[in-house]
Structures are given as C-alpha cells and as structure tokens.
Write a protein that holds these residues in place. Structure first.
Motif, PDB file in Angstrom:
ATOM      1  N   PHE A  42       0.830  -1.212   0.000  1.00 58.31           N
ATOM      2  CA  PHE A  42       0.000   0.000   0.000  1.00 58.31           C
ATOM      3  C   PHE A  42       0.862   1.260   0.000  1.00 58.31           C
ATOM      4  O   PHE A  42       2.005   1.230   0.437  1.00 58.31           O
ATOM      5  CB  PHE A  42      -0.926  -0.014   1.214  1.00 58.31           C
ATOM      6  N   PRO A  43       0.308   2.372  -0.490  1.00 60.25           N
ATOM      7  CA  PRO A  43       1.062   3.631  -0.395  1.00 60.25           C
ATOM      8  C   PRO A  43       1.141   4.079   1.069  1.00 60.25           C
ATOM      9  O   PRO A  43       0.338   3.634   1.894  1.00 60.25           O
ATOM     10  CB  PRO A  43       0.237   4.604  -1.238  1.00 60.25           C
ATOM     11  N   PRO A  44       2.113   4.923   1.399  1.00 61.08           N
ATOM     12  CA  PRO A  44       2.286   5.342   2.796  1.00 61.08           C
ATOM     13  C   PRO A  44       1.138   6.228   3.280  1.00 61.08           C
ATOM     14  O   PRO A  44       0.294   6.653   2.482  1.00 61.08           O
ATOM     15  CB  PRO A  44       3.603   6.119   2.762  1.00 61.08           C
ATOM     16  N   PRO A  45       1.087   6.527   4.581  1.00 63.80           N
ATOM     17  CA  PRO A  45       0.035   7.394   5.114  1.00 63.80           C
ATOM     18  C   PRO A  45      -0.011   8.725   4.361  1.00 63.80           C
ATOM     19  O   PRO A  45       1.046   9.308   4.106  1.00 63.80           O
ATOM     20  CB  PRO A  45       0.459   7.628   6.567  1.00 63.80           C
ATOM     21  N   PRO A  46      -1.194   9.217   4.019  1.00 63.94           N
ATOM     22  CA  PRO A  46      -1.304  10.502   3.305  1.00 63.94           C
ATOM     23  C   PRO A  46      -0.615  11.638   4.057  1.00 63.94           C
ATOM     24  O   PRO A  46      -0.045  12.545   3.436  1.00 63.94           O
ATOM     25  CB  PRO A  46      -2.822  10.739   3.228  1.00 63.94           C
ATOM     26  N   ALA A  47      -0.611  11.599   5.379  1.00 68.30           N
ATOM     27  CA  ALA A  47       0.033  12.660   6.156  1.00 68.30           C
ATOM     28  C   ALA A  47       1.534  12.713   5.875  1.00 68.30           C
ATOM     29  O   ALA A  47       2.154  13.778   5.960  1.00 68.30           O
ATOM     30  CB  ALA A  47      -0.213  12.444   7.651  1.00 68.30           C
ATOM     31  N   VAL A  48       2.107  11.576   5.524  1.00 69.92           N
ATOM     32  CA  VAL A  48       3.541  11.537   5.221  1.00 69.92           C
ATOM     33  C   VAL A  48       3.823  12.280   3.918  1.00 69.92           C
ATOM     34  O   VAL A  48       4.771  13.071   3.832  1.00 69.92           O
ATOM     35  CB  VAL A  48       4.027  10.074   5.130  1.00 69.92           C
ATOM     36  N   VAL A  49       3.002  12.043   2.920  1.00 73.68           N
ATOM     37  CA  VAL A  49       3.200  12.710   1.628  1.00 73.68           C
ATOM     38  C   VAL A  49       3.056  14.221   1.798  1.00 73.68           C
ATOM     39  O   VAL A  49       3.850  15.006   1.264  1.00 73.68           O
ATOM     40  CB  VAL A  49       2.215  12.159   0.571  1.00 73.68           C
ATOM     41  N   ARG A  50       2.062  14.634   2.594  1.00 72.86           N
ATOM     42  CA  ARG A  50       1.898  16.068   2.860  1.00 72.86           C
ATOM     43  C   ARG A  50       3.119  16.629   3.586  1.00 72.86           C
ATOM     44  O   ARG A  50       3.608  17.711   3.271  1.00 72.86           O
ATOM     45  CB  ARG A  50       0.638  16.310   3.702  1.00 72.86           C
ATOM     46  N   ALA A  51       3.625  15.889   4.554  1.00 80.09           N
ATOM     47  CA  ALA A  51       4.778  16.369   5.335  1.00 80.09           C
ATOM     48  C   ALA A  51       6.013  16.531   4.453  1.00 80.09           C
ATOM     49  O   ALA A  51       6.790  17.488   4.609  1.00 80.09           O
ATOM     50  CB  ALA A  51       5.070  15.405   6.488  1.00 80.09           C
ATOM     51  N   LYS A 218       8.619  -1.338   6.513  1.00 79.16           N
ATOM     52  CA  LYS A 218       7.637  -2.393   6.276  1.00 79.16           C
ATOM     53  C   LYS A 218       6.223  -1.939   6.632  1.00 79.16           C
ATOM     54  O   LYS A 218       5.416  -1.665   5.757  1.00 79.16           O
ATOM     55  CB  LYS A 218       8.015  -3.637   7.090  1.00 79.16           C
ATOM     56  N   SER A 219       5.930  -1.848   7.918  1.00 74.22           N
ATOM     57  CA  SER A 219       4.548  -1.567   8.328  1.00 74.22           C
ATOM     58  C   SER A 219       4.082  -0.173   7.905  1.00 74.22           C
ATOM     59  O   SER A 219       2.910   0.020   7.606  1.00 74.22           O
ATOM     60  CB  SER A 219       4.397  -1.746   9.840  1.00 74.22           C
ATOM     61  N   TYR A 220       4.989   0.809   7.866  1.00 73.68           N
ATOM     62  CA  TYR A 220       4.590   2.167   7.491  1.00 73.68           C
ATOM     63  C   TYR A 220       4.728   2.423   5.986  1.00 73.68           C
ATOM     64  O   TYR A 220       4.564   3.566   5.538  1.00 73.68           O
ATOM     65  CB  TYR A 220       5.399   3.198   8.278  1.00 73.68           C
ATOM     66  N   ALA A 221       5.101   1.401   5.215  1.00 78.61           N
ATOM     67  CA  ALA A 221       5.181   1.532   3.752  1.00 78.61           C
ATOM     68  C   ALA A 221       6.165   2.621   3.319  1.00 78.61           C
ATOM     69  O   ALA A 221       5.910   3.363   2.380  1.00 78.61           O
ATOM     70  CB  ALA A 221       3.786   1.792   3.155  1.00 78.61           C
ATOM     71  N   LEU A 222       7.308   2.707   4.033  1.00 79.44           N
ATOM     72  CA  LEU A 222       8.263   3.775   3.728  1.00 79.44           C
ATOM     73  C   LEU A 222       9.675   3.248   3.449  1.00 79.44           C
ATOM     74  O   LEU A 222      10.676   3.865   3.841  1.00 79.44           O
ATOM     75  CB  LEU A 222       8.293   4.791   4.884  1.00 79.44           C
ATOM     76  N   ALA A 223       9.766   2.134   2.738  1.00 78.57           N
ATOM     77  CA  ALA A 223      11.089   1.594   2.392  1.00 78.57           C
ATOM     78  C   ALA A 223      11.920   2.617   1.614  1.00 78.57           C
ATOM     79  O   ALA A 223      13.137   2.671   1.741  1.00 78.57           O
ATOM     80  CB  ALA A 223      10.945   0.308   1.582  1.00 78.57           C
ATOM     81  N   GLY A 224      11.229   3.446   0.812  1.00 79.11           N
ATOM     82  CA  GLY A 224      11.939   4.433  -0.004  1.00 79.11           C
ATOM     83  C   GLY A 224      12.509   5.589   0.782  1.00 79.11           C
ATOM     84  O   GLY A 224      13.359   6.333   0.280  1.00 79.11           O
ATOM     85  N   VAL A 225      12.073   5.752   2.024  1.00 71.15           N
ATOM     86  CA  VAL A 225      12.474   6.927   2.811  1.00 71.15           C
ATOM     87  C   VAL A 225      13.657   6.644   3.733  1.00 71.15           C
ATOM     88  O   VAL A 225      14.333   7.562   4.182  1.00 71.15           O
ATOM     89  CB  VAL A 225      11.249   7.472   3.596  1.00 71.15           C
TER      90      VAL A 225
END
Lengths: 361, 361
Positions: A42-51, A218-225
């Motif tokens: 899944f894509p990461p939390p929308p709040a992350v993209v905004r941040a 893994k759980s937060y879908a942020l391997a790219g970060v």
C-alpha cells in the motif's frame, strides 16, 4: 576504459576477503508483481506525503536537527515510551544495526545470530573484522539453550523477532530469560513486530541489555524513505549518539517519519488488511500442498514436498512475479512470499498452481 | 526517571573514552542570522524542490535504487567524468568519510590530517579505534614536508581543499606530488571546491590513490537533504560499495541530488553571487582592522589584533548573529564567518563594528 595503474591500494584485509550482503532483487518499477523484499503493497500514510511536500518548501539549505527531536517525541508518544531520550533515529534500521555492531563488537570479538535468519548481521561482523557464530533454530523454530550461553568474547547477540524467513516469534518472556542468561546486549530486531501480537518494548524499560530496533520500511510503507530507530535505555542511546554521523537523518525523512508515527489509525488499518491477506495466503498455499509456517510478519515461508522451490521461483519470475528463493545450505531451501494486495496474491497463487502442474507432470 | 540497573554494558573501550564531534550550533530556525556552519544563504535550485514533490508521490513503499544510478549518471555528466562507475553516492559526505576510514584504517593503524582543519577526521579515527596524527600548516597555510612522509602504519591521509577554517587551497599540482610521495590513499575533501578556481577531479583519473569527496550541502544549498559523494577509480568505488549500507540513500534524496546536478546554470549564478559577497566581506573586515585570509570557500577566517575573538562572538550571538568561534589551542583562535546574503553580511559587519567599539573602549 583501461585503468592507468595496477591496484596497490591497501584496503583493510577484512574487507577484501568478505562477500558483500546481497539484498533482494529490485527490478525497474512496474514490470513485476514484487513479493520478494517484504515491502508494504500500500502507499504510505497521506500525512507523510503532505509532510514531505511541506518540508520540500522548507529551509533545505540549513542542516537538519541532528537529534531528530520531532520524530523521537512522536515515536515515544505513539509507543508509550517514557520520553524521546529512549529513542535513537537512524537512516534505516540498517544504520542502527551498523552502529550497534560498531558500538559493541571490536575487531576479533564475536556476535551471535540464529540461523536461518537475517544474514546481514554476518556481513556487519565481517566489515568490522569481527567474528560471527550461528546457532540453528530447532526444526519447529525454537531457540536451543546454546543461544543463551554467555562467553567472554561474545559482545552482541542479534535476534530478529518476528524472524525472517520463518515469520515465527519468540515470546517476550523467553527473550527476557535469554537476556538474563547472557552477559552482553541482546538486540531484538523488530522490523516486523507491527504485524505480530506481542513485542519487547516493555522489556527495554526493565533491562538495559535489551535493545529493540524498528524500521518504517515495512509496516509504514516507507522503504523508499530510509528510516529506522532504536529503543533502549537513555544512557545506551547517549553513548551510541556519539558514534553516529552528526546529521544522519535528513530534514525530509525526519518530517516524513514524524508524520508516520502520528498515523496510528492508518497503521492499524493496514496491519489488519495485510494480516487478513496473509491468513488467506497461508490457507491457499497449504491447499496446494505446501508446508506453511504460521507467520507473524508480512510474509510467509513455505516449502513443498516436491522440493522444486528454485524451479517455482524461476517459473514465477518468467511470468513477472518475484518471490524470494532462499537457500540455507544444509538446512534446506524454500520460498518466502511477501504479503501483497489481494489481487497480487491471487495472481501469485494462480501462477504457483500452474508451476506445480507443469513441474509435477 | 531513575534507571532500574547500574550500567554494566561493555561498549568498545575506544568509544567510552572518546569525545564526540561537536557540530556548529543549530538554533531553531528564524531566530538568528546564521553564519556559523557554512550553509548556503539561498534556497536550493527550483528543480530540486519539484523533484522532491514528485518523488513524494512516487512509490515510497518500495526500496530505493541501492546504487543511486540516476544521480551517478547526472554527476558524471556534470563533472565530465568517464562514467557513473567513478562515483559513489552517500548520505552526506560524512558517510563517505566514515566509509573511507572503515575501508582503509584498521584498529591501531593511523590516519593523518592537517591542523587547523576539520577535526571530524579525528573523531572518525577514534570511533574506529585507530590513531590520528596532525601536521600543522605553516603560518602562511602551506603544508610542510612532514605531511607527505609515508609510513608503514599510515593508512589514510585527509586534506580538506579548500581547507576550513582558513579557506585556503593547496594547488592540484602540489596535491599530485603529495600523493606520489605517500604510499596510502590521499582523500581530498572538496566540500567547498565549487567556490574555488581549481579542483582535483582530473587527478583522480591519473591516480588511484587520489580520492575526492564532495557534498551537496554547501554549494547546492542542500544541507537539509544529506547528500555527498566520492569520485575515485571504479575498482575503489566497487570495493567501498561492499561496506556501505545496501540502501544508504533514500528515494527522495536521490531524486533531489539528481536534479541538483542538472542545475549547473543555477550553481554558476549562486557561486558568482557568494564569491562577490565574500570579496566585500574580506575587504570590510580588513577595514575594521582584522587579519583576513583570502578565501576560496564560502566563509572567511579572520583574527583581530585585540585577540577579543570570543568576546566578539558572544556580542554577536547576544544580538542574534551566529558566527563560529574556533579555538585551536596553542595555535590560537579566531572567527569563521560564513558568507550569507548581502543583507546578512551588512548586519554582521555593523554588529562587529559595535562589538569592537565596545571592547576597545
């Protein structure tokens, strides 16, 4: 282009002899259904993209907060820790693991890990010029008594929990007893703990020798970060802070990770969804004749009586589905399948069925 | 909160004894005119901000490219290198420096650095359990013959060029001759080279022992993004790649750094502007009675006959202007002032004038 000199550079001997760690295949995006490196589908939390977007327009010409204070506060809050001084932020949990090995294990001292497990720990020992010893899990994925034996030159013990590739867990009560038995720190690598029922965070408050690592990959879908962290008692955090690069986390990843820790409702929903798909994957693999180890992570380890694991992997790959074929030598081999979306898992199961039909006729 | 145990953790002795590196002060944004850590006063290239925003909406749930290929291609293109295999990307040039020390210097071996210079190199040796030796610059910032003496246990020599805090340069021809004389690798830390007239990139193609490090923190105004790189011959890059974390650079910083390397016109404009302000700062400081070392970087090192450097620093800080007070013990002390915008430098000069008026009456 031909090199102008024959090499006479003196790298440290430990390095020239070592075999580097090989991460899972990373094909160009879009070509494969990728179920080989335990990424979140899944894509990461929308709040992350905004941040991130907000941070991109912030003062990027300035150095970031060297201690990632906003993240550490958010993590302490989300995880019920006494305060931010119990958290050390890192450029992925890989960096945290590197710091731990550099902090505790000198040249020619030892670290211990279970097997089959995460072989990166061996690479980290090799880089340090240190020794590593493996203790084999029992057939039903228990840790033998040997794992808790103290020894003078043993300076660090590492235990992924849940373990990879098995997805099995050692209960916190047993981990506490292992730590009591050892004289060196015990690192509990909880990369997958958000998908499990229990974790060792409470133990950290009772034991200075229990150190818990986490990742947002893994759980937060942020391997790219690239963001991971350590939970340990404040004096341990303070000592390890001395050896990290001053600015090991950048302003954007700090903003992203802070927003991720503040997205606990999102996390709970995604974990529920992944675990639900995982249960279905386990059931259907068993229906196809696989031996399946009940998983507490976002992947499933399975073996087939035919022993045709490599052939199944190759068949899937030829059909644009990547799973992880793992060969642990004498111990045996098998397939580790990351839990994707329901559609991805359906496609994978269909292709496994075709592979089996082809291989067993 | 009281700790439940007295500590009996066995950190490596090298660490418990070492004093950590102290970076420049990082006050909360907006309160100070910040001229203490050589940040670029301008915002980063607009293409970088666009690239970050785009990457934020990309597949962040997936691992990034472990080799930062897009960045390495853009860097090779911008710098006229034979190809991307001459470049190793890192999480800031601090990470590159850490990798170099870990790659070449074992426990109880030595590295060499000039003094006054960048004391982080000493910290990196301390963390590794290695030794360091300092060779003092001559009074007019030349390197004495001692700096080029080979020795069996000497495994790495590091030279910031331009140097900090002086802003002086050693010409490439002399660096080549130093490298010829040494038997170990010579790291030329070119963090500030974009502000100078010459650099050592061409030398790398002739000498496997000349290794050049760069950062995007200063000239590209991206201190917040943490991106640096090494330029070296391909077999050196390949060997060091073995010891870096698999995913040491994240997807967003790779996108940002790639866009930065493709912003060479922006870079040329910003460097011209900074160097123009630097010339004015030098002239006006001299007019206020300071001894000023002609700088080839984005900062100026100055001393005042009154010797009141600490008092001037304190006065400026009390008036919301941060410069760097540096004390090199027997060698002496002084002020390092980063080149800000024209307005910031005007405000700084006015406050220095007031400080001098107050301190000398």
């Amino acid at each position: 282009m031909a090199l102008p000199h024959c090499t006479d550079l003196q790298f440290r001997p430990a390095l020239t002899q070592m075999k580097p760690y090989a991460p899972g295949e990373q094909p160009p995006p879009g070509k494969f259904i990728k179920l080989n490196t335990n990424e979140n589908p899944f894509p990461p939390p929308p709040a992350v993209v905004r941040a991130i977007t907000e941070a991109a327009n912030g003062p990027l010409n300035r150095y970031p907060d060297p201690l990632a204070t906003s993240f550490r506060r958010a993590a302490a809050e989300a995880l019920g820790l006494p305060g931010p001084e119990w958290v050390l932020a890192g450029n992925g949990s890989d960096e945290i693991l590197t710091l731990l090995v550099r902090g505790f294990v000198g040249e020619s001292q030892s670290l211990r890990l279970p097997t089959p497990s995460y072989i990166l720990y061996r690479t980290l020992a090799d880089i340090q010029g240190a020794k590593w010893e493996q203790v084999a899990f029992t057939e039903d994925w228990q840790l033998p008594a040997e794992f808790r034996q103290p020894r003078e030159d043993l300076r660090l013990v590492l235990l992924p929990n849940p373990n990879s590739p098995s997805g099995t867990v050692v209960p916190p009560s047993e981990i506490e007893s292992i730590a009591d038995s050892l004289t060196c720190p015990l690192v509990v690598d909880e990369a997958y703990a958000d998908f499990a029922e229990e974790n060792c965070l409470d133990l950290v408050q009772r034991h200075e020798r229990i150190l818990v690592t986490r990742t947002l990959s893994k759980s937060y879908a942020l391997a790219g970060v690239r963001f991971g962290f350590l939970v340990a008692q404040p004096h341990v955090i303070a000592e390890l802070t001395k050896i990290k690069d001053s600015y090991n986390c950048d302003a954007i990843s700090i903003a992203a990770a802070t927003a991720a820790m503040q997205s606990q409702t999102w996390l709970a929903d995604v974990v529920t969804s992944v675990n639900c798909t995982r249960a279905r994957l386990e059931t259907e693999l068993a229906g196809l004749g696989f031996d399946v180890v009940p998983s507490h992570a976002n992947f499933v380890w399975c073996t087939h009586p035919s022993g045709e694991h490599r052939a199944i992997y190759e068949f899937l790959k030829a059909n644009q589905i990547l799973v992880r074929y793992m060969d642990f030598g004498d111990w045996g081999d098998g397939l580790r399948i990351s839990v994707g979306t329901d559609d991805q898992i359906d496609a994978c199961l269909l292709m496994i069925q075709r592979a089996l039909a082809k291989l067993t006729t």
